[in-house]
Scaffold this motif. Structure first.
Motif, PDB file in Angstrom:
ATOM      1  N   UNK A   7      30.059  28.184   1.856  1.00  0.00           N
ATOM      2  CA  UNK A   7      30.813  28.698   3.005  1.00  0.00           C
ATOM      3  C   UNK A   7      30.896  30.224   2.947  1.00  0.00           C
ATOM      4  N   UNK A   8      31.182  30.760   1.759  1.00  0.00           N
ATOM      5  CA  UNK A   8      31.234  32.209   1.593  1.00  0.00           C
ATOM      6  C   UNK A   8      29.863  32.832   1.830  1.00  0.00           C
ATOM      7  N   UNK A   9      28.833  32.142   1.383  1.00  0.00           N
ATOM      8  CA  UNK A   9      27.463  32.596   1.592  1.00  0.00           C
ATOM      9  C   UNK A   9      27.152  32.714   3.086  1.00  0.00           C
ATOM     10  N   UNK A  10      27.504  31.686   3.846  1.00  0.00           N
ATOM     11  CA  UNK A  10      27.253  31.690   5.287  1.00  0.00           C
ATOM     12  C   UNK A  10      28.082  32.751   6.004  1.00  0.00           C
ATOM     13  N   UNK A  11      29.354  32.902   5.614  1.00  0.00           N
ATOM     14  CA  UNK A  11      30.220  33.903   6.243  1.00  0.00           C
ATOM     15  C   UNK A  11      29.705  35.326   5.994  1.00  0.00           C
ATOM     16  N   UNK A  12      29.324  35.623   4.762  1.00  0.00           N
ATOM     17  CA  UNK A  12      28.796  36.958   4.449  1.00  0.00           C
ATOM     18  C   UNK A  12      27.502  37.229   5.209  1.00  0.00           C
ATOM     19  N   UNK A  13      26.636  36.235   5.274  1.00  0.00           N
ATOM     20  CA  UNK A  13      25.381  36.390   5.996  1.00  0.00           C
ATOM     21  C   UNK A  13      25.641  36.672   7.476  1.00  0.00           C
ATOM     22  N   UNK A  14      26.496  35.879   8.097  1.00  0.00           N
ATOM     23  CA  UNK A  14      26.777  36.055   9.532  1.00  0.00           C
ATOM     24  C   UNK A  14      27.466  37.380   9.818  1.00  0.00           C
ATOM     25  N   UNK A  15      28.397  37.787   8.957  1.00  0.00           N
ATOM     26  CA  UNK A  15      29.104  39.050   9.175  1.00  0.00           C
ATOM     27  C   UNK A  15      28.141  40.230   9.078  1.00  0.00           C
ATOM     28  N   UNK A  16      27.295  40.238   8.075  1.00  0.00           N
ATOM     29  CA  UNK A  16      26.347  41.349   7.926  1.00  0.00           C
ATOM     30  C   UNK A  16      25.282  41.325   9.016  1.00  0.00           C
ATOM     31  N   UNK A  17      24.877  40.138   9.415  1.00  0.00           N
ATOM     32  CA  UNK A  17      23.886  40.020  10.491  1.00  0.00           C
ATOM     33  C   UNK A  17      24.463  40.555  11.803  1.00  0.00           C
ATOM     34  N   UNK A  18      25.704  40.209  12.090  1.00  0.00           N
ATOM     35  CA  UNK A  18      26.362  40.689  13.303  1.00  0.00           C
ATOM     36  C   UNK A  18      26.520  42.207  13.270  1.00  0.00           C
ATOM     37  N   UNK A  19      26.916  42.739  12.115  1.00  0.00           N
ATOM     38  CA  UNK A  19      27.093  44.185  11.973  1.00  0.00           C
ATOM     39  C   UNK A  19      25.780  44.936  12.176  1.00  0.00           C
ATOM     40  N   UNK A  20      24.711  44.485  11.533  1.00  0.00           N
ATOM     41  CA  UNK A  20      23.429  45.196  11.664  1.00  0.00           C
ATOM     42  C   UNK A  20      22.867  45.095  13.083  1.00  0.00           C
ATOM     43  N   UNK A  21      23.009  43.946  13.711  1.00  0.00           N
ATOM     44  CA  UNK A  21      22.518  43.810  15.087  1.00  0.00           C
ATOM     45  C   UNK A  21      23.321  44.669  16.051  1.00  0.00           C
ATOM     46  N   UNK A  22      24.636  44.733  15.851  1.00  0.00           N
ATOM     47  CA  UNK A  22      25.484  45.569  16.710  1.00  0.00           C
ATOM     48  C   UNK A  22      25.119  47.041  16.546  1.00  0.00           C
ATOM     49  N   UNK A  23      24.960  47.490  15.305  1.00  0.00           N
ATOM     50  CA  UNK A  23      24.584  48.886  15.068  1.00  0.00           C
ATOM     51  C   UNK A  23      23.210  49.202  15.635  1.00  0.00           C
ATOM     52  N   UNK A  24      22.280  48.260  15.527  1.00  0.00           N
ATOM     53  CA  UNK A  24      20.929  48.488  16.063  1.00  0.00           C
ATOM     54  C   UNK A  24      20.947  48.571  17.585  1.00  0.00           C
ATOM     55  N   UNK A  25      21.697  47.678  18.218  1.00  0.00           N
ATOM     56  CA  UNK A  25      21.733  47.659  19.685  1.00  0.00           C
ATOM     57  C   UNK A  25      22.501  48.835  20.276  1.00  0.00           C
ATOM     58  N   UNK A  26      23.492  49.360  19.562  1.00  0.00           N
ATOM     59  CA  UNK A  26      24.237  50.515  20.062  1.00  0.00           C
ATOM     60  C   UNK A  26      23.516  51.834  19.763  1.00  0.00           C
ATOM     61  N   UNK A  27      22.462  51.779  18.982  1.00  0.00           N
ATOM     62  CA  UNK A  27      21.709  52.993  18.669  1.00  0.00           C
ATOM     63  C   UNK A  27      22.282  53.784  17.511  1.00  0.00           C
TER      64      UNK A  27
END
Length: 190
Positions: A108-128
């Motif tokens: 569960x912790x593995x999935x949460x960390x993966x999703x949180x970091x994935x969301x953060x990197x995608x948000x930063x990439x899309x906002x430039x």
């Protein structure tokens, strides 16, 4: 020697493109590899003997011991605001790739960390907010084999821009050495 040829040689050296190719691996097999290139030709490579494409292994205890035994004046020089500003202007990031594999004991912790970091990197990439040359590859692994990270990149610079930065680093280092030798506390970075 002809003055024209000498000035042409100095100018050629100042505009010579130099790149640093690096790879840092953290996890079960921690190691690093650094390669310096001038005009595309390899100059120096840190690799174990007999394996030119391999990484130099690093022990966590030895690395921590080296960091703790570092010269305080050198650490002060590397963290000086003016030196960091010159380095930021001098270096040009050409490529940066982060490969991160999450593999923790708790799924569960593995999935949460993966999703949180994935969301953060995608948000930063899309906002430039991230540069175009930055790539982040994430992977969730539920085999409990340990989290691993790999950072690869290429940094470019010109030799002519390196000279003023090295001169500034030298003056900050000498000033810090004098302050530490005299026993006075160094002033905060401006």
């Amino acid at each position: 020697m002809n003055l024209y040829l000498l000035s042409l040689l100095i100018y050629s050296l100042m505009i010579l493109p130099v790149s640093v190719h690096f790879r840092v691996r953290l996890g079960r097999r921690s190691g690093y590899r650094v390669e310096f290139r001038a005009a595309g030709l390899p100059l120096r490579r840190t690799a174990p003997p007999g394996d030119p494409d391999g990484e130099t292994p690093v022990s966590r205890k030895k690395g921590l011991r080296k960091l703790l035994s570092a010269d305080a004046a050198l650490l002060r020089t590397l963290t000086d605001k003016a030196v960091l500003w010159h380095f930021a202007r001098m270096l040009h990031l050409r490529k940066c790739a982060v490969f991160l594999r999450f593999s923790m004991e708790d799924a569960a912790l593995n999935a949460l960390c993966f999703c949180a970091l994935r969301t953060l990197t995608e948000t930063l990439r899309l906002t430039g907010a991230l540069p175009e040359v930055f790539r982040c590859h994430l992977q969730a692994d539920f085999s409990r084999s340990g989290t691993e990270a790999l950072l690869e990149g290429i940094v470019g610079l010109r030799l002519g821009s390196l000279i003023p930065t090295i001169a500034l680093m030298g003056s900050v280092y000498l000033r810090s050495r004098r302050q530490y030798a005299s026993g006075e506390r160094p002033a905060a970075a401006v």
